[in-house]
Design an enzyme around this catalytic site. Structure first.
Site, short mmCIF file in Angstrom:
data_model
loop_
_atom_site.label_atom_id
_atom_site.label_comp_id
_atom_site.label_asym_id
_atom_site.label_seq_id
_atom_site.Cartn_x
_atom_site.Cartn_y
_atom_site.Cartn_z
N SER A 195 -0.49 2.47 4.96
CA SER A 195 -1.66 1.94 5.66
C SER A 195 -1.32 1.30 7.00
O SER A 195 -2.20 1.05 7.81
CB SER A 195 -2.36 0.92 4.78
N THR A 196 -0.05 0.97 7.21
CA THR A 196 0.29 0.40 8.51
C THR A 196 0.03 1.40 9.62
O THR A 196 -0.01 1.06 10.79
CB THR A 196 1.78 -0.02 8.58
#
Lengths: 649, 385
Positions: free
Chosen positions: A335-336
């Site tokens: 998700s980064t």
């Protein structure tokens, strides 16, 4: 009377026929012949000598001079490596070693045998000595043992009479006072091999070392310096009799790193026993303040030679101690990656920050169902909420509509999947996959590949350093490059000023939208990383969690309802990631953390990143010219016992 | 004058004084001068100190001087009598050294006798001269025409030659053979016989080369082309030539010869000492030394010619030839004119055995001079009327 007659008789030198003494005439004639031969022979030798000494004298005199004068090169001392405050990280120390001059002993093997009874030699030493013995001239000393202690030297000196040809000599060895703390960054040195010597004759000098990893390798030429030379009168065995002329060389440059040794230590302490890497960066100019990869190794073992067992232990370790995970470990960003996807979406013009996507908990595309991490879905989310909740469906949808090529282009602008200018060897570039890349490998690019790439899974791979660079660029809008070398011999380079770095060319309002989404992740209610909230008054930080699966979760497992990645074996658990920058309103520091198989970014990586950021903000290395006193700094670290108030979810 | 002579002859002790007086002190002076050159050079080879070379050498010379003068007093009759035992002793020593000798540098062999290093091959040369002279003195000149009488002395020569070759020391074997041959020739060997013997020499040389040791062959090949192996076998010759050449006309100055002082010269205190002289004193010094050597050689030959008895003539000639061959081999060697072989420069080079045997030889030479007018052997009987 008789006497007189005899004298007269004998005065006749050549009695041709002497009845009383037959054969005397023959003898005299033949003796005279001998005398002529003798005089002639010695005369001829005198003539030959005249030719050698007078006629060819000049030539031989020149040969005599070149016999006598030996030019030797002096190994320059290798430059030191220091941190941003001048603390030595790599230094030179005297190394006492025992040498054997083979020509000065009549019994080489016996001398070595006696030596080994005083100072034990192992089989490796013996093999090396035998090899050098074969290849070198007899007047070139062969190293028997180095790194002698005082006690060992005393024992050698005591036994000197039984060790003809053994002498003690001082060289330098490279020492790394910080040991494992900076092993991956500093690297280590080793004696040059034949290929090195072929490239640079300087390396043939005894005692020269070549950087084999880290800054030692990348800055090798600057650290090496230039050789001086000395002309010496030598005798036939090469022993120095007197010094005629000396030209001093240039010692290697002192390399000042951007690293703050104290901060590095704190980061390492925070990570503890986890297999992880963390990068702390000055996000305005790309200076790497700390870069930790655990577990580490002891670099000094390389200078004296690594044992086979140790090497096997290192290379078979699944936690890869020899690899600097910050630059050579590649992980799916999870998700980064979402802020980068979001920027691609915003820049494409297909999305505005306020456009909403409905998340029912999954997205069906072409008969395949892509799940959101939340089974119940997030409902209708805009960009801010999508980042805050880390809603997968929003980014599936965005990726689907924007397309992989735009995402890759933006990701590259952020530094993801690109070769960064870090001064370290053996870095990896990671990968932002595109259809072109996939086709180049003779595979078909599926629509699903784009969709999973939207949440940083699939083929996407980045390094922790790229994540930190990405965060810095996001925070400042400048295309900073991470770097480790800050100064050479104390002179700062132009990289230290933020204005040195060009603008990314991304609209400020979009960057602001991403930053506020990341602020919400940490600081707003129902953000994914409440544990990353800082406990410092007046300073807030923004961040993004990431949990990267290393194994596909099967539908059966997911629908069984019993799926909990924390129950998996260690090597199948997801990697935990977190990126953040602070202060939120005037970004100064960027941190990226990757914990291998740490399970979830929110629970494992976020608190670690928070602690690291707290340490960094308290030390504030970019605004200090001297390191803060260690004791004060630890005393003032309050966050350990004052965890931020958890917001109820 | 007459009275005084008679007095000296009458009293044995006076006769001894008279004998001492009749020694050629000029010749002794020449010997001392040469030994002095050796002392001075060894002082330099020792790095400008009397140790480790010069002082021990001077002590040996002093002993040698006493030995020489003592031997010079011995009458030829006694010398003839001890010739055979001395020769037998030399052969025993040569055999002994083959079995229990110490080997140095692959060639020189010595025995340890009473703490002294004895090189039997050096001593064998002197013993051979005496033995041959005694033999040729015994058979008259007339018998020289009969080859049968020459067979025993041929064995006298061949025995030590073979033993020394076995050591193996080629240089000394050649010198021994040379001494023997020159004495055969001087004793009156017929020319037809010499011609006959010389005919098969080329074939023998070919055969000998095939049986040389590897290191001896290496010397011959490097001699032919020393630059072929500048750091190996040719090293000595090249370094020696460099040192000679760097001396120039006037030399680099005493104690300042760079090649010798810096140890580029191999064996500078023994075989290659002449190079040191040439380097430090230049051509002038080196040529002077050669002149000195020639004076000693020719002086000895003149003593041989002057002697009125066959034994004395042959002893003097043999000793002089020995000295000459020594010098010839050594000088040719250091100038790179013949293959290197461990032959020192007599009186100058460091080394005890060579020094004492050379002095013993000079003692015999001076003995023939002191007794030059003594009628002895075949002529003695006729004169004793």
């Amino acid at each position: 009377m008789r006497l007189r007659r005899r004298r007269r008789e004998s005065s006749r030198l050549m009695p041709i026929k002497n009845q009383k003494d037959p054969g005397r005439g023959v003898f005299t004639r033949r003796a005279l012949l001998f005398m002529a031969i003798q005089a002639g022979a010695l005369g001829e030798l005198a003539h030959k000598l005249y030719q050698l000494q007078i006629k060819d004298g000049d030539r031989y005199a020149r040969m005599a001079a070149s016999n006598r004068v030996s030019k030797r090169y002096l190994a320059p001392p290798r430059g030191r490596i220091v941190d941003r405050y001048g603390v030595a990280l790599a230094n030179n120390k005297e190394n006492w070693r025992a040498l054997l001059m083979p020509e000065e002993t009549t019994d080489v093997s016996g001398t070595i045998e006696r030596f080994s009874t005083i100072i034990p030699l192992d089989d490796r030493d013996r093999a090396r000595i035998a090899r050098e013995m074969r290849h070198q001239r007899r007047f070139i000393p062969v190293m028997l043992r180095d790194f002698l202690s005082w006690e060992e030297m005393a024992r050698i000196e005591l036994n000197a009479p039984s060790l003809p040809g053994v002498l003690i000599d001082v060289g330098t060895r490279r020492v790394y006072p910080e040991g494992e703390l900076l092993a991956h960054l500093i690297g280590y040195v080793a004696p040059p091999n034949e290929r090195d010597v072929a490239r640079s004759a300087l390396l043939a000098l005894p005692g020269m070392r070549v950087g084999r990893a880290g800054v030692e390798q990348s800055q090798d030429e600057k650290l090496r310096g230039t050789a001086g030379s000395v002309e010496m009168e030598v005798n036939s065995v090469g022993r120095v009799m007197s010094e005629l002329n000396r030209v001093e060389g240039m010692p290697g440059a002192e390399i000042g790193l951007t690293i703050d040794r104290g901060l590095q230590q704190k980061v390492l302490n925070r990570i503890g026993e986890q297999t992880a890497s963390a990068v702390v960066m000055d996000c305005r100019n790309g200076e790497v303040l700390a870069m930790v990869s655990t577990p580490s190794f002891d670099p000094s073992l390389f200078d004296s030679g690594v044992s086979h067992a140790q090497w096997i232990e290192w290379t078979n370790n699944e936690r890869t101690p020899l690899i600097n995970k910050a630059v050579a470990g590649v992980y799916p960003p999870g998700s980064t990656f979402k802020p980068a996807v979001a920027m691609a979406g915003l820049q494409s013009g297909l999305f505005s920050p306020t456009d909403r996507v409905f998340c029912p908990g999954h997205l069906d595309v072409g008969g395949t169902r892509f799940h959101c991490w939340s089974r119940w879905g997030h409902g209708s989310v805009d960009l801010h909420l999508a980042l805050k909740y880390s809603c997968d469906v929003y980014f599936y949808e965005m990726a689907r509509r924007v397309g992989m090529d735009r995402i890759a282009e933006t990701a590259h602008q952020f530094g993801l999947g690109t070769a960064l200018d870090i001064e370290l060897p053996h870095t990896r570039t990671g990968l932002i996959p595109t259809p072109t890349w996939r086709q180049a490998h003779h595979h078909h690019w599926n629509g699903g590949d784009t969709i999973v790439s939207g949440i940083g899974q699939g083929f996407v791979q980045v390094t922790p350093l790229q994540l930190a660079t990405y965060t810095s660029r996001l925070a400042t809008g400048r295309a900073v490059q991470p770097h480790l070398v800050r100064a050479m011999n104390g002179d700062l380079g132009p990289e230290a000023t933020p204005e040195h770095w060009p603008e990314l060319g991304m609209p400020d309002k979009y960057l602001a939208a991403l930053r506020s989404g990341m602020f919400a992740v940490v600081n707003e209610q129902h953000g994914t990383a409440p544990k990353a909230r800082l406990g410092l008054p007046g300073i807030t930080m923004a961040g993004k969690t990431g949990s990267a699966q290393v194994r596909r979760v099967s539908r059966a497992l997911r629908e069984s309802g019993h799926f909990n990645s924390a129950n998996l074996p260690w090597e199948y658990r997801p990697h935990a990631l977190f990126i953040c920058f602070a202060p939120y309103d005037a970004p100064r520091y960027a941190v990226s953390v990757v914990i291998e198989h740490g399970n979830t970014g929110a629970d494992a990586a976020a608190p670690l990143a928070r602690d690291i950021m707290t340490d960094t903000l308290l030390r504030d290395p970019v605004n200090h010219l001297t390191p803060p006193p260690e004791s004060v700094a630890t005393a003032e670290t309050p966050e350990a016992d004052t965890p931020p108030a958890d917001t109820p979810e | 004058m007459k009275f005084h002579k008679r007095l000296l002859r009458a009293e044995p002790s006076f006769r001894l004084l008279s004998k001492l007086w009749s020694i050629s002190w000029l010749y002794v002076l020449l010997i001392c001068t040469l030994a002095g050159v050796g002392y001075v050079t060894l002082y330099s080879a020792g790095g400008g100190t009397p140790y480790p070379f010069a002082a021990p050498q001077a002590a040996r010379f002093a002993v040698g001087l006493v030995l020489m003068i003592t031997v010079a007093m011995l009458p030829p009759k006694m010398l003839v009598r001890i010739a055979a035992p001395l020769y037998v002793l030399s052969i025993i020593l040569l055999v002994a050294v083959l079995h229990m000798g110490h080997v140095g540098k692959g060639a020189e062999r010595w025995l340890m006798i009473g703490g002294l290093q004895v090189q039997p091959s050096e001593y064998a040369k002197v013993a051979l001269v005496l033995a041959l002279a005694a033999w040729f003195n015994r058979i008259s000149y007339a018998r020289m025409g009969n080859p049968l009488w020459l067979i025993p002395p041929a064995f006298l020569v061949l025995l030590p030659v073979v033993l020394v070759l076995k050591e193996p020391n080629l240089g000394t074997a050649v010198i021994i053979g040379g001494i023997g041959a020159s004495m055969f020739f001087a004793a009156g060997m017929r020319l037809w016989l010499i011609t006959l013997l010389l005919l098969p020499v080329p074939y023998l040389a070919k055969f000998a080369y095939a049986h040389l040791h590897d290191y001896q062959r290496a010397r011959i090949t490097t001699f032919l082309n020393p630059e072929s192996d500048p750091l190996g076998a040719g090293y000595n010759i090249i370094q020696s030539k460099i040192a000679l050449g760097s001396g120039g006309m006037w030399g680099q100055g005493y104690l300042h010869g760079s090649q010798g002082q810096l140890n580029f010269l191999p064996e500078k205190q023994t075989d290659f000492i002449f190079t040191m002289i040439a380097e430090e004193w230049g051509y002038v010094g080196a040529a002077t030394v050669i002149g000195l050597l020639l004076l000693l050689i020719l002086g000895g030959m003149l003593m041989a010619i002057r002697s009125r008895n066959r034994f004395g003539r042959l002893v003097a000639l043999g000793i002089s030839m020995n000295f000459f061959l020594y010098c010839l081999v050594n000088l040719s060697m250091v100038m790179g004119a013949i293959p290197v072989g461990g032959v020192p420069l007599p009186l100058v080079s460091y080394g005890g055995s060579a020094m004492l045997n050379v002095m013993l030889g000079f003692g015999l030479l001076l003995s023939t001079w002191v007794h030059r007018d003594s009628h002895f052997g075949e002529s003695e009987n006729q004169d004793q009327t």
